[in-house]
Design an enzyme around this catalytic site. Structure first.
Site, PDB file in Angstrom:
ATOM      1  N   HIS A  34     -32.466   5.801  39.140  1.00 60.41           N
ATOM      2  CA  HIS A  34     -33.655   6.531  38.706  1.00 60.41           C
ATOM      3  C   HIS A  34     -34.351   7.146  39.918  1.00 60.41           C
ATOM      4  CE1 HIS A  34     -34.322   4.190  34.676  1.00 60.41           C
ATOM      5  NE2 HIS A  34     -33.060   4.570  34.838  1.00 60.41           N
ATOM      6  N   CYS A  87     -40.187   3.079  34.119  1.00 62.17           N
ATOM      7  CA  CYS A  87     -39.668   2.085  33.188  1.00 62.17           C
ATOM      8  C   CYS A  87     -39.914   0.694  33.784  1.00 62.17           C
ATOM      9  CB  CYS A  87     -38.170   2.310  32.951  1.00 62.17           C
ATOM     10  SG  CYS A  87     -37.139   1.924  34.382  1.00 62.17           S
ATOM     11  N   GLU A 106     -37.384   7.006  40.889  1.00 60.08           N
ATOM     12  CA  GLU A 106     -38.249   6.059  41.603  1.00 60.08           C
ATOM     13  C   GLU A 106     -37.446   5.158  42.533  1.00 60.08           C
ATOM     14  OE1 GLU A 106     -39.979   6.154  37.313  1.00 60.08           O
ATOM     15  OE2 GLU A 106     -38.044   6.494  38.288  1.00 60.08           O
ATOM     16  N   CYS A 138     -38.026   0.112  37.173  1.00 59.13           N
ATOM     17  CA  CYS A 138     -38.673   0.767  38.312  1.00 59.13           C
ATOM     18  C   CYS A 138     -40.015   0.119  38.635  1.00 59.13           C
ATOM     19  CB  CYS A 138     -38.836   2.255  38.031  1.00 59.13           C
ATOM     20  SG  CYS A 138     -37.244   3.107  37.933  1.00 59.13           S
TER      21      CYS A 138
END
Length: 147
Positions: free
Chosen positions: A56, A86, A58, A89
């Protein structure tokens, strides 16, 4: 008076990253990490390219920022991300002890808030910065996928 380096300025940089993800057929989420009004990390989703569910924006940004700073803690940093993190993260952000998180669009299905994931007690979180721009890009992406 509008400061040149405000939350909107840095969220626009995160949106640029999200646009790169869109062009690469990745879910268009972008992130930048800032310290003292300086971008030290830029990232976007790479889950398809790397065949890695943890890639992701992040997570990529956290790794880049930690490498730049030479340490794992991001206490003095701010993450700008186009979509609410999410729970995975948010967990990584918890452990990094990031000082502040600024996100654009809310994720009502998978966001850390709806999932009940907590951030580090000293982390400040602000949502809704350039929310419509971030949401529009996500909607364009998923409309394209459904055709």
């Amino acid at each position: 008076m509008v400061l040149p380096y405000d939350d909107a300025y840095f969220m626009k940089r995160a949106l640029q990253e999200a646009e790169y993800a869109f062009l690469e057929d990745e879910v268009p989420v972008g992130a930048v990490i800032v310290v003292q009004n300086r971008i030290i990390a830029r990232a976007h989703n790479l889950t398809e390219k790397l065949n890695d569910v943890t890639a992701h924006a992040e997570m990529q940004a956290i790794t880049a920022a930690a490498n730049f700073l030479g340490g794992k803690y991001l206490r003095d940093c701010t993450l700008y991300v186009t979509l609410e993190p999410c729970q995975m993260c948010a967990g990584a952000l918890y452990w990094s002890q990031i000082g502040k998180i600024v996100y654009g669009a809310k994720d009502p299905q998978r966001g850390y808030e709806v999932m009940g994931t907590t951030l580090h007690p000293k982390t400040i979180s602000i949502g809704g910065i350039l929310e419509s721009e971030a949401s529009d890009l996500l909607q364009q992406f998923f409309l394209k996928k459904r055709r």
